[in-house]
Motif scaffolding. Structure first.
Motif, PDB file in Angstrom:
ATOM      1  N   SER A  50       0.987  -1.241  -0.047  1.00  0.00           N
ATOM      2  CA  SER A  50      -0.221  -0.093   0.318  1.00  0.00           C
ATOM      3  C   SER A  50       0.423   0.742   0.140  1.00  0.00           C
ATOM      4  O   SER A  50      -0.185   2.261  -0.369  1.00  0.00           O
ATOM      5  CB  SER A  50      -1.496   0.191   0.991  1.00  0.00           C
ATOM      6  OG  SER A  50      -0.648   0.436   2.508  1.00  0.00           O
ATOM      7  N   VAL A  51       1.876   1.008  -0.096  1.00  0.00           N
ATOM      8  CA  VAL A  51       2.764   2.260   0.068  1.00  0.00           C
ATOM      9  C   VAL A  51       4.109   2.605  -1.016  1.00  0.00           C
ATOM     10  O   VAL A  51       4.194   1.202  -1.492  1.00  0.00           O
ATOM     11  CB  VAL A  51       4.218   1.413   1.427  1.00  0.00           C
ATOM     12  CG1 VAL A  51       5.303   3.329   1.196  1.00  0.00           C
ATOM     13  CG2 VAL A  51       3.299   1.406   2.764  1.00  0.00           C
ATOM     14  N   ASP A  52       3.733   3.353  -1.484  1.00  0.00           N
ATOM     15  CA  ASP A  52       4.579   3.737  -2.959  1.00  0.00           C
ATOM     16  C   ASP A  52       6.532   4.086  -1.851  1.00  0.00           C
ATOM     17  O   ASP A  52       6.671   5.655  -1.966  1.00  0.00           O
ATOM     18  CB  ASP A  52       4.603   4.675  -3.378  1.00  0.00           C
ATOM     19  CG  ASP A  52       4.844   5.749  -4.465  1.00  0.00           C
ATOM     20  OD1 ASP A  52       5.929   4.941  -4.652  1.00  0.00           O
ATOM     21  OD2 ASP A  52       3.776   6.488  -5.294  1.00  0.00           O
ATOM     22  N   TRP A  53       6.996   3.886  -1.871  1.00  0.00           N
ATOM     23  CA  TRP A  53       8.137   3.839  -0.980  1.00  0.00           C
ATOM     24  C   TRP A  53       8.981   4.120  -2.195  1.00  0.00           C
ATOM     25  O   TRP A  53       9.694   5.069  -1.373  1.00  0.00           O
ATOM     26  CB  TRP A  53       8.983   2.358  -0.877  1.00  0.00           C
ATOM     27  CG  TRP A  53       7.749   0.778  -0.136  1.00  0.00           C
ATOM     28  CD1 TRP A  53       6.865   0.052  -0.708  1.00  0.00           C
ATOM     29  CD2 TRP A  53       8.378   1.198   0.989  1.00  0.00           C
ATOM     30  NE1 TRP A  53       6.856  -0.585   0.427  1.00  0.00           N
ATOM     31  CE2 TRP A  53       7.168  -0.181   1.656  1.00  0.00           C
ATOM     32  CE3 TRP A  53       9.019   1.899   2.315  1.00  0.00           C
ATOM     33  CZ2 TRP A  53       6.509  -0.688   2.851  1.00  0.00           C
ATOM     34  CZ3 TRP A  53       8.964   0.755   3.431  1.00  0.00           C
ATOM     35  CH2 TRP A  53       8.125   0.399   3.521  1.00  0.00           C
ATOM     36  N   ALA A  54       9.160   4.556  -3.503  1.00  0.00           N
ATOM     37  CA  ALA A  54       9.665   4.648  -4.123  1.00  0.00           C
ATOM     38  C   ALA A  54       9.756   6.527  -3.828  1.00  0.00           C
ATOM     39  O   ALA A  54      10.263   7.444  -3.973  1.00  0.00           O
ATOM     40  CB  ALA A  54       9.758   4.851  -5.420  1.00  0.00           C
ATOM     41  N   ALA A  55       8.650   7.082  -3.892  1.00  0.00           N
ATOM     42  CA  ALA A  55       7.830   8.410  -3.628  1.00  0.00           C
ATOM     43  C   ALA A  55       8.456   8.752  -2.540  1.00  0.00           C
ATOM     44  O   ALA A  55       8.538   9.881  -2.183  1.00  0.00           O
ATOM     45  CB  ALA A  55       6.466   8.745  -3.849  1.00  0.00           C
ATOM     46  N   CYS A  56       8.277   8.016  -1.367  1.00  0.00           N
ATOM     47  CA  CYS A  56       9.069   8.431  -0.191  1.00  0.00           C
ATOM     48  C   CYS A  56       9.978   8.671  -0.333  1.00  0.00           C
ATOM     49  O   CYS A  56      10.323   9.398   0.720  1.00  0.00           O
ATOM     50  CB  CYS A  56       8.256   7.142   1.493  1.00  0.00           C
ATOM     51  SG  CYS A  56       6.541   7.092   1.318  1.00  0.00           S
ATOM     52  N   GLU A  57      10.594   7.430  -0.432  1.00  0.00           N
ATOM     53  CA  GLU A  57      11.939   7.576  -0.633  1.00  0.00           C
ATOM     54  C   GLU A  57      12.454   9.581  -1.043  1.00  0.00           C
ATOM     55  O   GLU A  57      13.467  10.082  -0.728  1.00  0.00           O
ATOM     56  CB  GLU A  57      13.021   6.984  -0.921  1.00  0.00           C
ATOM     57  CG  GLU A  57      14.486   7.457  -1.151  1.00  0.00           C
ATOM     58  CD  GLU A  57      14.956   5.819  -1.685  1.00  0.00           C
ATOM     59  OE1 GLU A  57      16.967   5.856  -1.407  1.00  0.00           O
ATOM     60  OE2 GLU A  57      14.678   4.925  -1.994  1.00  0.00           O
ATOM     61  N   ARG A  58      11.907   9.704  -2.619  1.00  0.00           N
ATOM     62  CA  ARG A  58      12.265  10.947  -3.157  1.00  0.00           C
ATOM     63  C   ARG A  58      11.744  12.133  -1.928  1.00  0.00           C
ATOM     64  O   ARG A  58      12.830  13.176  -2.322  1.00  0.00           O
ATOM     65  CB  ARG A  58      11.166  10.447  -4.762  1.00  0.00           C
ATOM     66  CG  ARG A  58      11.980   9.975  -5.730  1.00  0.00           C
ATOM     67  CD  ARG A  58      11.464  10.559  -6.858  1.00  0.00           C
ATOM     68  NE  ARG A  58       9.968  10.445  -6.934  1.00  0.00           N
ATOM     69  CZ  ARG A  58       9.083   9.139  -6.996  1.00  0.00           C
ATOM     70  NH1 ARG A  58       9.912   7.566  -7.772  1.00  0.00           N
ATOM     71  NH2 ARG A  58       7.631   9.116  -7.022  1.00  0.00           N
ATOM     72  N   ALA A  59      10.581  11.835  -1.068  1.00  0.00           N
ATOM     73  CA  ALA A  59      10.345  13.041  -0.827  1.00  0.00           C
ATOM     74  C   ALA A  59      11.173  13.195   0.605  1.00  0.00           C
ATOM     75  O   ALA A  59      10.728  14.193   1.455  1.00  0.00           O
ATOM     76  CB  ALA A  59       9.307  13.010  -0.093  1.00  0.00           C
ATOM     77  N   GLY A  60      12.273  12.383   0.538  1.00  0.00           N
ATOM     78  CA  GLY A  60      12.510  12.680   2.289  1.00  0.00           C
ATOM     79  C   GLY A  60      12.227  11.649   2.969  1.00  0.00           C
ATOM     80  O   GLY A  60      12.122  12.079   4.703  1.00  0.00           O
ATOM     81  N   ILE A  61      10.872  11.537   2.882  1.00  0.00           N
ATOM     82  CA  ILE A  61       9.898  10.468   4.015  1.00  0.00           C
ATOM     83  C   ILE A  61      10.986   9.632   4.826  1.00  0.00           C
ATOM     84  O   ILE A  61      10.563   8.455   3.977  1.00  0.00           O
ATOM     85  CB  ILE A  61       8.200  10.586   3.655  1.00  0.00           C
ATOM     86  CG1 ILE A  61       8.166  12.134   3.061  1.00  0.00           C
ATOM     87  CG2 ILE A  61       7.973   9.811   4.696  1.00  0.00           C
ATOM     88  CD1 ILE A  61       6.806  11.879   2.435  1.00  0.00           C
ATOM     89  N   ASP A  62      10.346   9.755   6.152  1.00  0.00           N
ATOM     90  CA  ASP A  62      10.975   7.937   6.367  1.00  0.00           C
ATOM     91  C   ASP A  62       9.527   7.534   6.521  1.00  0.00           C
ATOM     92  O   ASP A  62       8.951   7.621   6.684  1.00  0.00           O
ATOM     93  CB  ASP A  62      11.670   8.279   8.062  1.00  0.00           C
ATOM     94  CG  ASP A  62      12.631   8.382   7.580  1.00  0.00           C
ATOM     95  OD1 ASP A  62      13.430   8.717   6.634  1.00  0.00           O
ATOM     96  OD2 ASP A  62      13.405   8.251   9.386  1.00  0.00           O
TER      97      ASP A  62
END
Length: 267
Positions: free
Chosen positions: A57-69
């Motif tokens: 359910s998580v967009d892992w790549a988007a979180c990484e790009r946005a600096g979101i742990d």
């Protein structure tokens, strides 16, 4: 055995440590130490997954790009985007034998200081009047509204989500309060698309309801209300709690096994 409560004023922490300190406080309360009310701020901004939430359910790549742990909580429900500025989080931790066995009764008791703070801030907030269907299951703020633990305000949109984790010896209730929302950044954490308009139709924030409020105003009101409700004195973490929390943050909350698969390497 002590029956004292302590207030731990807002602390800025990475997500793993924020959750590990809940466990540290639970150990302390269960062993006869003080009960805890605390506020904390997430830095960097963090997506916390519900205990049973699917990693897909998580967009892992988007979180990484946005600096979101991304971390996983011990409590259930959907994922919560904890923005460093826009989210204010709290915890209440007490021995299990001092907490009502009835879940709804406990929520009513433990959410009372939140309502006291909202009253002091001039915000009309209350538990949801009735259940409402989910907008988006993976996101906590967009899941079905439940009168037991979802706090709404103004025109009935969600302001705060609250959850409990019950151990044999201690109970942890923690929750997220929306001070200022950023729908696009919040929704960008998830793999399924939901429009910002759908988010804004379900979620409000203190900044939307009372634009003149500063984040510091809200933190002060919450700290004052928690302290008064619990009869708490300002306190600090013990050296043992700090050691435990830092180790637990590394070994559990920092592990792929826990975050991705709910496999606790410290169990």
């Amino acid at each position: 055995m002590s029956d004292a409560w302590r207030l731990l004023r807002e602390q800025t922490l990475p997500g793993g440590e924020a959750m590990a300190y809940d466990e540290a406080a639970a150990r302390t309360a269960a062993s006869g130490g003080p009960r805890t009310v605390r506020l904390y701020q997430w830095e960097p901004s963090t997506l916390s997954l519900g205990y049973r939430q699917a990693p897909e359910s998580v967009d892992w790549a988007a979180c990484e790009r946005a600096g979101i742990d991304v971390i996983r909580r011990n409590t259930g429900g959907g994922g919560i985007y904890h923005d460093t500025y826009g989210d204010i989080s709290y915890s209440i931790i007490a021995p299990a034998d001092e907490v009502p066995g009835d879940l709804m009764e406990t929520y009513e008791r433990f959410c009372q200081p939140l309502f006291d703070a909202f009253d002091a801030l001039g915000v009309d907030a209350h538990f949801a009047d009735e259940e409402q269907p989910a907008v988006h299951e993976p996101a906590c703020y967009l899941r079905a509204l439940h009168p037991a633990h979802d706090i709404v305000a103004g025109d009935g949109r969600k302001l705060s989500g609250n959850a409990q984790y019950r151990r044999k010896d201690a109970v942890i209730q923690h929750g997220s309060i929306s001070f200022a929302s950023d729908p696009e950044r919040h929704l960008g954490c998830f793999s399924e698309a939901v429009s910002p308009a759908e988010f804004e139709g379900r979620v409000t924030s203190l900044k939307e309801l009372r634009p003149e409020l500063s984040r510091a105003d809200v933190v002060t009101a919450l700290e004052d209300a928690l302290a008064e409700w619990a009869g708490a004195e300002a306190g600090a973490w013990s050296d043992d709690e700090v050691r435990f929390a830092e180790q637990r943050a590394r070994e559990k909350y920092g592990s792929e096994a826990w975050t991705r698969s709910r496999d606790d390497p410290t169990a």
